[in-house]
Structure formats: structure tokens, C-alpha cells
Design an enzyme around this catalytic site. Structure first.
Site, PDB file in Angstrom:
ATOM      1  N   LYS A  57       0.838  -1.202   0.000  1.00  0.00           N
ATOM      2  CA  LYS A  57       0.000   0.000   0.000  1.00  0.00           C
ATOM      3  C   LYS A  57       0.875   1.254   0.000  1.00  0.00           C
ATOM      4  O   LYS A  57       0.613   2.219  -0.724  1.00  0.00           O
ATOM      5  CB  LYS A  57      -0.956  -0.011   1.203  1.00  0.00           C
ATOM      6  CG  LYS A  57      -2.111  -0.975   0.977  1.00  0.00           C
ATOM      7  CD  LYS A  57      -2.857  -1.389   2.220  1.00  0.00           C
ATOM      8  CE  LYS A  57      -3.822  -2.514   1.833  1.00  0.00           C
ATOM      9  NZ  LYS A  57      -4.412  -3.248   2.924  1.00  0.00           N
ATOM     10  N   GLN A 101      -5.460  -2.144   9.104  1.00  0.00           N
ATOM     11  CA  GLN A 101      -5.197  -3.433   8.460  1.00  0.00           C
ATOM     12  C   GLN A 101      -5.893  -4.560   9.227  1.00  0.00           C
ATOM     13  O   GLN A 101      -5.803  -4.649  10.444  1.00  0.00           O
ATOM     14  CB  GLN A 101      -3.686  -3.668   8.389  1.00  0.00           C
ATOM     15  CG  GLN A 101      -3.286  -4.909   7.631  1.00  0.00           C
ATOM     16  CD  GLN A 101      -3.630  -4.867   6.145  1.00  0.00           C
ATOM     17  OE1 GLN A 101      -3.510  -3.840   5.476  1.00  0.00           O
ATOM     18  NE2 GLN A 101      -4.088  -5.990   5.618  1.00  0.00           N
ATOM     19  N   ASP A 124     -11.282   2.826   2.785  1.00  0.00           N
ATOM     20  CA  ASP A 124     -11.323   1.368   2.624  1.00  0.00           C
ATOM     21  C   ASP A 124     -12.765   0.848   2.726  1.00  0.00           C
ATOM     22  O   ASP A 124     -13.005  -0.354   2.591  1.00  0.00           O
ATOM     23  CB  ASP A 124     -10.450   0.745   3.738  1.00  0.00           C
ATOM     24  CG  ASP A 124      -9.965  -0.648   3.377  1.00  0.00           C
ATOM     25  OD1 ASP A 124      -9.894  -0.964   2.170  1.00  0.00           O
ATOM     26  OD2 ASP A 124      -9.650  -1.421   4.297  1.00  0.00           O
TER      27      ASP A 124
END
Ligand code: NAP
Length: 288
Positions: A57, A101, A124
């Protein structure tokens, strides 16, 4: 842009185009405000795959001209500590996107941590607020990246969804459910299947579009498919194996994504794009 080779849908050219757009938007934002779009990532613990995903990322951020900051919290982090960190990032005007994450260690309440991400920074697409906006077809939030990437591939291949039967196999919050919502918004007639679905092959056989998000290698077989259907394989199993048995499905489908090289490259490109869109919105820049 060539997006297909025979009936294979190639993710990389489509992802490259999205990355280029994200890069151009990032450059425009810097030019107009002197502020770089910024993605903050938070990782709790030592899961080796998570470390790899975070590295990927940050590499993509660099490629797109997006600033990135990383916060690594140790294995013993409590929910309260994680919530405090994310709350701090939520209040930081120089952070435009926040990504926690997955997975987090067992003692952490992941949902509590997700829910302190402001919807405007939820690039996200993990919060209830983002999901509801997506499901209600309203702006102001971002969809989960992999389903949005699949829609990007379908658009790039000019697949018409209106009125078509779509079968999504899998109902996870990050994949199956948001995928179904995005397809519904495109006026597909959507069926969501899961581990309790009876006679799955006969349900799949009705589909003009099949999205596999199961997590079982080579799960979907060619003789389950309606000839000429479109197959999107979100699966990513150890050894770079998808959820679709490519060998038996490719001769039956009109379009099919390979693994690797199909859906995979889209997820990070969408994340970069959504980070630049979040920055533009927070900096009140319209039309870029
Ligand atoms: P998940 O949370 O484990 O969900 C799997 C879903 O598949 C569940 O809804 C489950 O049903 C369903 N399922 C399991 N066995 C089934 C069966 N025999 N028949 C029908 N449905 C069944 O997985 P996920 O996070 O959604 O991920 C799915 C796949 O996508 C994995 O291969 C993962 O690696 C991949 N993935 C790829 C990306 C990417 O960037 N390309 C990102 C995320 C995930 P129940 O709900 O009934 O248990």
C-alpha cells in the site's frame, strides 16, 4: 487500452489507468493547496502477510504521489489504545484517508476501532456509515475497494448489468455484501449465496454474471456456468490460486478474470483513487 486477451479480463491495464488518474488528481491537489493527499495506515501485531500488504500500500502511495504515514502498534494493544490512535488520526487535518489493516489481534474489538474512522476518511469502506451510503446509493462515502474494483473491470469491458442476473458467492462485509449492493445499484437482479445455500450449482447456472468471493481454491466449476456468462474471481488463495476453476470455466464464460492478474491489481488502485478523492473533498476542491 486493451482490457481483454481472448476472453481473459486483464486487471493491470485498468488498474494502471486508475493509478494514473489518482496520480494526476494528487498532483492537482498539491498544486492548488500545497498539501499532499495523505493515507494513514494502522497495523496491530506481527502478522507477516499484513506487513506485506502494508508495504504494498505504501509503495502504491509513493507511485501515485500520495503521502503515507504508518503506525505499527504492538500485539498487546487494547481496543482503547487503538481507538485513541484512530481518533487522533481522524482529527488530523493533514490525514485524508485511514486504513486499519485486518486482522487485528483477538483482544481488540475491530468494529469499535473501525467505527471511529470518520466516514469522510474511510477510504477502505469499512464503516457502517460507508456501507449504508453505498447500500442507499448515496454519495459521501466510499465503497469497499475490491468490489469497487470489480465494478471498474466490468465497466472497462462494457458489460451491461441492467436487468441481468448476478450471483455473488460469499457474503462477507468487505466483499460479498458490498458487491451485491454495487451490482444492485447498477440494476442487476442480485442473488447472494453462502455456505448454507442449497444446490449452489443450480443457482449459479442462472447467472449472467458470477462473482466468486468464497476463499476456497478452484471452487466454482465450469459445468455450473451458463454458457456465455461473465465470471469475476475475487479469490486469492495461497499459491496465487483463485476461487474459480479457471481451466473448466474459461471455455464456458464469455469473459473471465484470471488469478493472478485479474481482480487483484484493482484493489490497491481503487484505494489510491479513493484517497485522492477523499483529500479533494476535505480540501473543498470540486471537479478534480
Ligand atoms: P470470508 O470472509 O471467509 O467469506 C467467505 C464467504 O464464502 C462467506 O460468506 C461464506 O459463507 C462463503 N462460503 C464459504 N464456503 C462456502 C461454500 N461451500 N459454498 C458457498 N459459499 C461459501 O472471505 P472474504 O474475505 O470475503 O474473501 C473471499 C475471497 O476473496 C478469498 O479468496 C480472499 O482471499 C479474497 N480476497 C481478495 C481480495 C483482493 O484484493 N483481491 C481482497 C479480499 C479478499 P458463510 O457466510 O455462510 O460462512
Amino acid at each position: 487500452m486493451t482490457t481483454t486477451q481472448n476472453n481473459r479480463v486483464l486487471g493491470k491495464p485498468v488498474a494502471d489507468k486508475i493509478m494514473a488518474e489518482a496520480g494526476e488528481r494528487a498532483a492537482q491537489i498539491i498544486k492548488q493547496t500545497g498539501i499532499a493527499p495523505c493515507l494513514a495506515t494502522v497495523l496491530v501485531g506481527e502478522d507477516p502477510s499484513s506487513h506485506t500488504y502494508i508495504r504494498m500500500k505504501h509503495n502504491r502511495c509513493k507511485q501515485a504521489g500520495i503521502e503515507s504515514r504508518h503506525f505499527h502498534l504492538d500485539d498487546s494493544t487494547t481496543t482503547e489504545q487503538l481507538v485513541a490512535k484512530i481518533t487522533e488520526l481522524g482529527a488530523d487535518e493533514l490525514v485524508h484517508g485511514i486504513l486499519l489493516q485486518h486482522p487485528v489481534p483477538d483482544q481488540v474489538d475491530e468494529r469499535a476501532a473501525f467505527e471511529v474512522i470518520p466516514v469522510s476518511k474511510d477510504v477502505d469502506g469499512v464503516t457502517y456509515g460507508s456501507f449504508a451510503r453505498m447500500w442507499f446509493d448515496e454519495s459521501g462515502g466510499f465503497p469497499s475497494c475490491t468490489p469497487a474494483g470489480i465494478i471498474g473491470l466490468l465497466d472497462a469491458c462494457e458489460v451491461s448489468l441492467k436487468g441481468k442476473r448476478a450471483v455473488v458467492i460469499g457474503r462477507s462485509p468487505i466483499l460479498g455484501k458490498p458487491m451485491a449492493g454495487l451490482l444492485l445499484a447498477r440494476h442487476a437482479t442480485v442473488t447472494i449465496c453462502h455456505s448454507r445455500t442449497e444446490d449452489l450449482p443450480s443457482v449459479v447456472r442462472e447467472a449472467d454474471l458470477v462473482v466468486a468471493a468464497v476463499g476456497i481454491p478452484n471452487f466454482v466449476k465450469g459445468d455450473w456456468l451458463k454458457p456465455g456468462c461473465v465470471v469475476m474471481d475475487a479469490g486469492y488463495n495461497p499459491g496465487n490460486v483463485g476461487d474459480v476453476d479457471f481451466e473448466s470455466c474459461a471455455p464456458v464464460a464469455s469473459l473471465i478474470t484470471p488469478v493472478p492478474g485479474g481482480v487483484g491489481p484493482m484493489t490497491l488502485a481503487v484505494l489510491m483513487n479513493q484517497t485522492t478523492l477523499a483529500a479533494a473533498a476535505q480540501l473543498n476542491l470540486s471537479g478534480i
